[in-house]
Every structure is written in structure tokens, then in C-alpha cells.
Design a protein around this motif. Sequence first.
Motif, PDB file in Angstrom:
ATOM      1  N   THR A 167       3.983   5.189   1.585  1.00 13.48           N
ATOM      2  CA  THR A 167       4.161   4.212   0.508  1.00 13.48           C
ATOM      3  C   THR A 167       3.286   4.484  -0.703  1.00 13.48           C
ATOM      4  O   THR A 167       3.487   3.872  -1.750  1.00 13.48           O
ATOM      5  N   SER A 210      -0.342   4.791   6.197  1.00 10.96           N
ATOM      6  CA  SER A 210       0.454   4.226   5.105  1.00 10.96           C
ATOM      7  C   SER A 210       0.520   2.704   5.226  1.00 10.96           C
ATOM      8  O   SER A 210       0.766   2.161   6.303  1.00 10.96           O
ATOM      9  N   ALA A 232       2.289  -0.695   4.361  1.00 11.61           N
ATOM     10  CA  ALA A 232       3.616  -1.174   3.968  1.00 11.61           C
ATOM     11  C   ALA A 232       3.523  -2.314   2.961  1.00 11.61           C
ATOM     12  O   ALA A 232       2.575  -3.110   2.958  1.00 11.61           O
ATOM     13  N   SER A 233       4.523  -2.405   2.148  1.00  8.24           N
ATOM     14  CA  SER A 233       4.679  -3.498   1.187  1.00  8.24           C
ATOM     15  C   SER A 233       5.807  -4.417   1.649  1.00  8.24           C
ATOM     16  O   SER A 233       6.563  -4.072   2.568  1.00  8.24           O
ATOM     17  N   ASP A 238       9.028  -2.570   1.768  1.00  9.80           N
ATOM     18  CA  ASP A 238       9.222  -1.744   2.964  1.00  9.80           C
ATOM     19  C   ASP A 238       9.716  -2.589   4.130  1.00  9.80           C
ATOM     20  O   ASP A 238      10.589  -2.159   4.908  1.00  9.80           O
TER      21      ASP A 238
END
Length: 484
Positions: free
Chosen positions: A25, A44, A46-47, A50
Motif C-alpha cells: 500500500t 504493508s 492497509a487502508s 484496501d
Amino acid sequence: MAVNVEQVIASVPVGQFIAGQWHTTGAWFEVTDPATGEVLSRVSDASPADAAAAMDAACAAAPDWAATAPRDRAEILRRAFDLIQERRDTFAALMTLEMGKPLAEAYGEVAYGSEFLRWFSEEACRAEGRWSVAPAGGTRFLTMKQPVGPVYAITPWNFPLAMGTRKLGPALAAGCTVVIKPASATPLTMLYLMQALADAGLPAGVVNCVVSSRSSDVSAPILADDRLRKLTFTGSTEVGRSLLEQSAGHVLRTSMELGGNAPFVVLSDADVDEAVAGAMVAKFRNNGEACTAANRFFVHTDLYDEFRDKLVAAVEKLVVGPGIADGTTLGPLVDEASVDKVAGLVDDAVAKGAVALTGGSRVDGPGHFFAATVLADVSRDARVLKEEIFGPVAPLIRVDSDDEAIALANDTEFGLMAYLYSRDISRALAAVEKLESGMVGLNTGLVSNPAAPFGGVKQSGLGREGSHEGLDEYLEIKYVGLPL
């Protein structure tokens, strides 16, 4: 065995697993070793976007996966079980490194966690309905079981493999697709599991994994999606209540495995040596960081002194250290906040009259260690009897009768696990029937088994995981009336 830390960490993908693909990301968070405080890996982060993409992938894959033959789903689960067995060394090392449990216990979790995939591979072909005649005749009743639909699964840090497989096994066997989010403290084991599932032949999008340091942010778009059909969560009662509130808007099916405050009851006719052996497992397994861990020890006055002395002797044999070190039998707690909490509970108990017969304090670092502790003559208003300890502390309380022990055992909002020791089966079962608990260990300190229903009553949760009941949590019943 010697663990090559760099090699173990290098084997784990560190991205989001969405629609069968790995991607990063651009944002990252650190995973640390609780035994040293050192960074193990950068993962990574996540948002919400995502998370939404993961939900889209699960929904897109849902029709085909639900229509997949049960035997085909079963074979994929069985292949995943076999792959975990083949990769057991890496799975065990990962759990020890990111969570802290002794390596021998991590191997135990590999065996336990993988068994959920084998058990539910066998259950996949047993989602059976029924056919019956209406009482008045004329009409026939057909009931069928169908997958509930896309699932959101949230897992905790203390059993990084087993808490995932305990949810994924039945969901996949039932024909459901899943978005799973592991705890940010221990994402590596789950990411390695995603690779095993992909290698086992699981179609793209059937399981999607988002890892994030911002749990509520990534959960929000998934819980708000009206395509979601089920939420399954293992964690604290406080967070579980919040998730239940968020689930109410869409009337989601929920499974909640929440907090515990397990009593350990030793009746006057118990075998003290067996009770002490069981207490060591029930209390100190997994560094005491288990929802099923014995939290309060109610010992009949006739056996109290003997039990106390033998328990202290056993506890003092525990070897505290990094989980990957040879001979370690008690590892670090997961983070410094956990050490602070345990220290606060012990300090409160001592201030109210308890005596620390062994331990009772932090262990100098590096890492997040607390000494294995036995507290004698604990006041009944001590916080350690009301709150879930989640650490290696055993508080002892003297009782004079079975009725007193049962009353004190039930004096909690929780009802997940209880332990009871007695050599009289009739007396023991009479006591077991009175215990307000979803599970009871009778003359044993360990009851968790994939073939048995796991879950609690009161504020310890909703539903059951494992056994035949675990599959039903992911199935809807459809009734068809047939007038003849």
C-alpha cells in the motif's frame, strides 16, 4: 532447534492478500519481537480502500465458491492441512518470534491449528438437511442448509494460527468466502497461512487478508457493506460489544468468542498432584495469555496448604526467557502495556493483603517479561479476581465448601471456561452442572479440541467454534413446504 530468524522472516509475504494477489500500500507498520523489543519485519498497512477491495473480491468469488462441490472444498482444506504440516518449522518459529510463546508450545499450536482444517475438510460433506411429513399430513417439509454468505473474521494475537483456522475451516467448508483481519501485533503467521491456502489451490478471492495498524478504520467499510452476511470475532468483551452494536444495523449473523475469568476449583477430595499439574497447564500455558487461562483458584481449606506449596514448587521450576531459546518454558508478554496491566493487578492484590509466594514483579529486559507468580490469601475485593489477568499470575482463595466455591466461581460477568478437580464423579458432575460456563475441564487443565464445541455464556460470547456446531455457524437453514 536453532531458529534462523532472518530466513523465517524472509519467507513471509508482507502485503495485503486480495483476490489471490499480493500487493503493498505504500504505508508500513512494524512487527516487533516481544522477547527483545527489536523489529522483526515491516508489513504493508492497509487502508479503508484496501478493506473495501477485499470485500469486493470476497463477494465476487462467493457464488462460484458456494456452488463448488463439497468434496472439492474438502480436498483443498485437506491439502492446506498437509502444507501446514510440511511447513511446521516456519509456522512455529513465526508464532514464537511475533507473539513470544515457547517454541515447544508453538509446535503444539501448529498441530492444534492445522487440525481445524482437517476436521472441517471432513465436515464439508455433512451439511445435511432433512425431509419430514407435516403432523396433519398432506404437506411435506424440506429443509436445506446453504452458506450464509461473505464473512468478516477478526482474529487476536495470542494464538496467531489457530484463531484463524478455527474460523476459516468451517467458513470454507460451508461454502462461504472470507475477509480476515489478524491482529497488528502478530500478522506474519496469518500472511504465511494465506500463502499455504493459495498453494493448496484455493480460488482467488475466496479468502482475502487485510493487515493494518488501524483496526477500526479498516473494519468500518466492511461492516457497513450490506453484502456482508456474518461477523466472527475473537477478542475482548469490550471490543465485542462495540462490534455487536455495529452489526445491528444490518442484523448480521455473529459469532463472538470474548473474555474469560476462568475459575479453577479444587474440592476437598481432589488429587492434589493432579490438580497442581492441571493448574500449571491451565494457568501458565501460552504465558498465561489465553482466554481459557485459569484466573481464580478456589481451593478447599483441607487441601489449601498442600496445593499452595506444591504449586509454588512447580512454578519455581519454570524457565523464563525468549521463546526461541532452548529450555524456555515461559516467554514474554506480548507488549509493555500487558506487563503494566499484570503488575498493576499484582500490586493491588498485595496492597489488599495478598502475599506473593514467588514472583510478583517484572523481569529486567530487554523484552516484556513478568515473573511467574503465585499470590496466597487473596482478598475477595482484589481486582485480580474481577479482571482477566492475561499473564502468569495465579491468585489463591481458601474456601470451606462446594457451595461456597461454586458461588464464588459464578460471581463474574464471564462464563467461558472453568476447571474442577474431584475424585468423586457424582460430586464432580453435580458441581459441573452448577457452573455458569460454556466449557468445563473436569480433572484436566486443557480441553480445547477442534472436534469439541468451543464457546462461552454470559458476556464471554455467542455461538460455538469447532465440532459439528462450528459448521452450522456458517450455514443458513431454508425451509421448503411441499403440498402433496
